[in-house]
Design a protein around this motif. Structure first.
Motif, PDB file in Angstrom:
ATOM      1  N   ARG A  49      -7.511  -3.098   4.498  1.00 21.59           N
ATOM      2  CA  ARG A  49      -7.195  -2.169   4.870  1.00 21.59           C
ATOM      3  C   ARG A  49      -6.519  -0.921   6.530  1.00 21.59           C
ATOM      4  N   MET A  98       0.828  -1.501   0.327  1.00 22.41           N
ATOM      5  CA  MET A  98       0.139   0.103   0.246  1.00 22.41           C
ATOM      6  C   MET A  98       1.010   1.152  -0.124  1.00 22.41           C
ATOM      7  N   ALA A 133      -4.623   1.486   7.411  1.00 26.01           N
ATOM      8  CA  ALA A 133      -5.228   3.102   7.356  1.00 26.01           C
ATOM      9  C   ALA A 133      -5.067   4.149   9.080  1.00 26.01           C
TER      10      ALA A 133
END
Length: 228
Positions: A182, A48, A186
């Motif tokens: 996520r 990510m 996050a």
């Protein structure tokens, strides 16, 4: 009749070794994939972060520029619990993450691209800069810089050195999640460091991630001149 049978047997004796050799060669080739090729496979996994560009970069330049810095690992001057965190430029080495539990010192670059992952660990440019509130999310390859991440245990101490401060964390949770989940990467309201990598697989890429969540236990901003 006998001649035909003999010819058939001779053909089998010739073809069988050839086929076995081809099969063995294929197996050896698959097992002997170069580490660099394997790393390229891992870069296709959804690590990510911003891939290719930093939304905060206003330099107007095209292409990635890797900027290496000397990180002060031995600062001995005055410190303060409060101070100014400095946002790095995309592709800049701005921190080193260490843990005595594994005996590692891994460079952290700002931003996530396949190129940066070859140099060290990458911090998502959408996560919090060290010293600011929130979740600082760092990833690296399981075959290189985070090869032993699975050996980290709850209670282990993790430190992050920058040229503006040193930040100490304690591992509070071991995590495993899917590549599209996520939950752990996050933004958060609490101050934490999240380290993660791919779950090791014998062959091919994995769609599972493993990592640790670390709670911030000490901030030490440097109050003297930044190390050159």
């Amino acid at each position: 009749m006998g001649d035909k049978k003999n010819k058939k047997n001779i053909s089998l004796h010739i073809i069988t070794p050839v086929l076995l050799t081809a099969v063995c060669a294929g197996i050896i080739a698959a097992a002997a994939v170069k580490p660099s090729d394997k790393l390229k496979t891992y870069t296709n996994i959804a690590f990510m972060g911003s891939l290719g560009s930093d939304p905060y970069d206003d330099s107007g330049k095209n292409g990635l520029v890797i900027k290496d810095n000397d990180i002060d690992m031995d600062y001995s001057g005055e410190t303060s619990e409060s101070g100014e965190a400095k946002r790095p430029s995309f592709g800049e080495l701005y921190a080193v993450v260490s843990t005595e539990a594994l005996g590692i010192n891994v460079p952290i670059y700002w931003g996530t691209t396949p190129e940066i992952l070859e140099y060290g660990a990458c911090q998502s440019s959408s996560s919090s800069v060290f010293g600011l509130d929130g979740n600082s999310v760092v990833s690296a390859h399981v075959d290189t810089f985070f090869a032993d991440l699975s050996s980290v245990k709850e209670g282990d101490i993790v430190t992050v050195n920058t040229n503006y401060g040193k930040f100490t964390y304690t591992v509070t949770e071991l995590i495993e999640f899917g590549s599209n989940d996520r939950k752990y990467i996050a933004p958060t309201k609490d101050n934490r460091l999240t380290l993660y990598t791919c779950k090791r697989e014998l062959l091919g890429a994995s769609d599972r991630r493993i990592g640790v969540i670390c709670e911030l236990t000490e901030k030490a901003f440097y109050t003297e001149k930044e190390a050159e």
